[in-house]
Enzyme design. Structure first.
Site, PDB file in Angstrom:
ATOM      1  N   CYS A 276      40.751  34.879  32.578  1.00 13.17           N
ATOM      2  CA  CYS A 276      40.393  33.673  33.350  1.00 13.17           C
ATOM      3  C   CYS A 276      39.073  33.981  34.055  1.00 13.17           C
ATOM      4  CB  CYS A 276      41.477  33.309  34.357  1.00 13.17           C
ATOM      5  SG  CYS A 276      43.154  33.241  33.684  1.00 13.17           S
ATOM      6  N   GLY A 278      36.004  32.593  34.673  1.00 17.54           N
ATOM      7  CA  GLY A 278      35.108  31.807  35.507  1.00 17.54           C
ATOM      8  C   GLY A 278      35.373  31.993  36.991  1.00 17.54           C
ATOM      9  N   PRO A 279      34.320  31.998  37.825  1.00 18.11           N
ATOM     10  CA  PRO A 279      32.907  31.785  37.489  1.00 18.11           C
ATOM     11  C   PRO A 279      32.141  33.033  37.077  1.00 18.11           C
ATOM     12  CG  PRO A 279      33.167  31.850  39.846  1.00 18.11           C
ATOM     13  CD  PRO A 279      34.553  31.974  39.283  1.00 18.11           C
ATOM     14  N   GLY A 281      32.231  36.516  38.601  1.00 10.90           N
ATOM     15  CA  GLY A 281      31.959  37.652  39.471  1.00 10.90           C
ATOM     16  C   GLY A 281      32.697  38.913  39.043  1.00 10.90           C
ATOM     17  N   GLU A 301      37.264  31.916  29.133  1.00 11.70           N
ATOM     18  CA  GLU A 301      37.283  30.877  30.162  1.00 11.70           C
ATOM     19  C   GLU A 301      37.538  29.530  29.492  1.00 11.70           C
ATOM     20  OE1 GLU A 301      37.420  28.335  32.966  1.00 11.70           O
ATOM     21  OE2 GLU A 301      37.330  30.477  33.472  1.00 11.70           O
ATOM     22  N   ASP A 330      41.580  28.569  25.982  1.00 15.42           N
ATOM     23  CA  ASP A 330      42.717  28.550  26.893  1.00 15.42           C
ATOM     24  C   ASP A 330      43.303  29.953  26.966  1.00 15.42           C
ATOM     25  OD1 ASP A 330      45.147  28.220  28.183  1.00 15.42           O
ATOM     26  OD2 ASP A 330      45.755  26.463  27.022  1.00 15.42           O
ATOM     27  N   ASP A 347      43.177  37.016  36.502  1.00 14.83           N
ATOM     28  CA  ASP A 347      42.834  36.497  37.837  1.00 14.83           C
ATOM     29  C   ASP A 347      43.210  35.022  37.804  1.00 14.83           C
ATOM     30  OD1 ASP A 347      41.774  36.065  40.357  1.00 14.83           O
ATOM     31  OD2 ASP A 347      39.724  35.848  39.618  1.00 14.83           O
ATOM     32  N   CYS A 400      44.178  34.867  44.355  1.00 12.56           N
ATOM     33  CA  CYS A 400      43.549  34.718  45.664  1.00 12.56           C
ATOM     34  C   CYS A 400      44.473  33.872  46.535  1.00 12.56           C
ATOM     35  CB  CYS A 400      42.174  34.064  45.528  1.00 12.56           C
ATOM     36  SG  CYS A 400      41.251  34.090  47.069  1.00 12.56           S
TER      37      CYS A 400
END
Length: 468
Positions: A276, A278-279, A281, A301, A330, A347, A400
């Site tokens: 996963c 994106g974006p 970092g 992504e 996906d 993530d 997160c």
């Protein structure tokens, strides 16, 4: 932050910085914009200098962050329900509240400039209403207002009374406070909610092999050997950042990438997958670490525009040193052969309730209904990652968010249903980090009030029952 309005001329012009802040509030409310993304363009369009830009940024971000508290105060100052107040007027009133209660702006300047703003942007009738309401707000300071609209429950008060108080005091939706109370360790909830309202300093990362930490101005981060807390100024003006050799990245996010890279694996270590990405970092840091070992990272992504951001983070190329490619796909159905990856990062998309300090609008944009669909997606992504990794390889699951449904519950459910998968203690892969025990054994949970990072959750799973 003290900044009186420019001295008005005969026509009483609207203060440009305050008008810019109001435009940010409008875009966030009507177009689901993100504060940090629209601020630069709004500031540039308004032609604000550095001082005015800083004022507009604090005014817009702070108003959105403390919206819940201000709405409770405004409700006590208005003789009708807030739902019956025109939203454009409510935006203006919230800006006035932030200046009066949380910024070093003299009351007369805060009221007069906000009334001028209401007159110019909403209408003459709105100006009188705004003037009357804000004069009422100015009667007390923030602490006195909180004591009035969110009285502290007695020591014997119920959990509901305590959470109701904290919801208003710290400007968090009540359902969010409830979830964080179940997740926060010991009696840390008050400190956690307070930390969510402190804008984080900008943290930079030097991508190994491409930049040195010594190139970055600031103070070294306490846990990541590649991080620096920027002393001030625009990070885009730092040469290494402008050249893509370094980037802006929260230390907690850095630690996720570093933990995956530090996990021991048996046998070859050639293909890493960010499921996963994106974006971009974490992908950029992982690619740099992979390149130093002769490995390559495949970034997956789902969304095309975010895949473009990943390419940009990786240096503007879909492939290169340490990069196997960037694929728009996906993550639950990735174009990677089963058992072909040595390391996989999940993530996962989540509520983002661990990053409320840097995303002020997120607390108002999410709803309890989002949680179930996100949890189902997180379980599918983790299951997908475990099919990609070879025996002896590792999967790092991260969110997160500290919400247990998205963290420990997802991991526990996966361990019950997956064959030949074990959990390993991820905490030794976070050198120097203490007080970070996760909700289930061997996992880690970072906290803004304890570690100065976003509230990242980490769990390390291994395919094949461990190393051979």
């Amino acid at each position: 932050m003290s900044r009186p309005p420019r001295r008005p001329g005969p026509s009483r012009p609207v203060d440009a910085a305050r008008a810019a802040a109001l435009e940010v509030l409008r875009l966030v409310r009507t177009e689901d914009a993100y504060t940090n993304l629209v601020l630069p363009s709004v500031v540039a369009k308004a032609g604000l200098d550095t001082r005015d830009a800083a004022f507009a940024t604090e005014l817009a971000s702070g108003t959105i962050r403390r919206q819940g508290t201000y709405d409770a105060i405004l409700a006590a100052c208005i003789d009708r329900p807030l739902r019956r107040v025109e939203l454009a007027i409510l935006d203006v009133l919230r800006l006035g509240c932030h200046q009066l209660l949380s910024m070093r702006v003299p009351a007369h300047a805060a009221i007069s400039s906000t009334v001028d703003l209401a007159r110019a942007k909403v209408g003459q009738g709105a100006a009188g209403f705004v003037n009357a309401v804000l004069r009422n707000v100015a009667r007390q300071d923030l602490d006195a207002w909180i004591a009035a609209v969110a009285p502290q429950p007695a020591s014997t008060g119920s959990r509901d009374a305590r959470l109701d108080h904290l919801s208003v005091k710290h400007s968090h939706p009540r359902w969010v406070v409830d979830l964080l109370d179940l997740a926060a360790p010991d009696d840390d909830l008050d400190a956690l909610l307070a930390a969510d309202n402190v804008p984080p300093k900008v943290t930079l990362v030097a991508r190994p092999g491409r930049a040195e930490v010594s190139e970055l101005p600031g103070t070294p981060t306490p846990y990541s050997p590649y991080g620096v807390v920027l002393d001030g100024g625009d990070p885009a003006r730092v040469p290494a950042v402008a050249e893509g050799r370094a980037g802006v990245q929260d230390e907690g996010s850095q630690l996720v990438a570093l933990a995956l890279a530090a996990a021991p694996v048996a046998g070859p270590d050639e293909l890493w997958v960010d499921l996963c990405a994106g974006p971009g970092g974490k992908a950029a840091l992982l690619a740099a670490l992979a390149a130093e070992r002769g490995a390559r990272l495949l970034a997956v992504e789902q969304h095309q525009h975010r895949a473009g951001l990943v390419c940009r983070a990786l240096g503007g190329r879909p492939a290169g040193p340490g990069v196997a490619g960037v694929v728009t796909a996906d993550g639950t159905r990735p174009p990677v052969a089963p058992g072909s990856a040595d390391r996989v990062l999940v993530d996962a998309p989540c509520t983002g309730l661990g990053a409320l300090r840097r995303r002020p609008e997120a607390r108002w944009r999410r709803s309890p209904d989002d949680l179930l669909s996100l949890v189902l997606l997180q379980r599918r992504l983790l299951a997908s990652a475990l099919t990609l990794v070879r025996p002896g390889g590792v999967v790092l699951y991260a969110t997160c968010s500290p919400v247990r449904a998205e963290t420990g519950d997802v991991v526990a459910s996966t361990l019950r249903s997956a064959d030949s998968v074990t959990i390993e203690d991820v905490r030794p892969l976070l050198p120097g980090v203490t007080d970070a025990d996760g909700p289930v054994p061997d996992t880690a949970q970072l906290w803004p009030h304890r570690h100065g990072t976003d509230a990242m959750f980490l769990a390390l799973l291994r395919r094949g029952g461990g190393m051979s």
